[in-house]
Design an enzyme around this catalytic site. Sequence first.
Site, PDB file in Angstrom:
ATOM      1  N   CYS A  71      72.105  49.094 -26.089  1.00  0.00           N
ATOM      2  CA  CYS A  71      73.627  48.779 -25.808  1.00  0.00           C
ATOM      3  C   CYS A  71      74.185  48.967 -27.370  1.00  0.00           C
ATOM      4  O   CYS A  71      74.035  48.163 -28.040  1.00  0.00           O
ATOM      5  CB  CYS A  71      74.100  47.577 -25.417  1.00  0.00           C
ATOM      6  SG  CYS A  71      75.725  46.755 -25.529  1.00  0.00           S
ATOM      7  N   CYS A  74      76.749  46.266 -28.540  1.00  0.00           N
ATOM      8  CA  CYS A  74      75.779  45.181 -28.825  1.00  0.00           C
ATOM      9  C   CYS A  74      75.075  44.924 -30.180  1.00  0.00           C
ATOM     10  O   CYS A  74      75.173  44.502 -31.182  1.00  0.00           O
ATOM     11  CB  CYS A  74      74.526  44.896 -27.861  1.00  0.00           C
ATOM     12  SG  CYS A  74      75.128  44.643 -26.165  1.00  0.00           S
TER      13      CYS A  74
END
Length: 146
Positions: A71, A74
Amino acid sequence: MTTAESIHVVCPHCHTTNRVRTDQLGAAPDCGHCHRPLFADHSVALDTASFDKHLARSQLPLLVDFWAPWCGPCRQMAPGFEQAAAQLEPGMRLAKVDTEAVPALAARYGIRSIPTLILFKGGREVARQAGAMGAADIVRWARGAG
């Protein structure tokens, strides 16, 4: 003479529960079992067993970043989350749960998008925020929600 109040704090290294006087939280207490620092100004990676122990046994609020290695947002938020840990400890434990490695926790909390921050107090979810944030926003949100 008054007796200082104490709380339970789970060690981020060996996950042993320690009793710490509240007036000693800022004095760099060590774990009674592994003798490593209870607070290191950074987050702790948790699996299901260690997550459950921190949630059930620690009396500190627990701020969890549910994330995944693939991600982009993230990974972008990760340095800010670590900076927030340095500002929020010892009043709060910051932890990371890799939703790829520990999908059961993501399912348990209905994580639909990542990154998602969940703040727990007393073993219960009290606030949730989806989407990447910088350190200042994480600190502001956590303090406001806690």
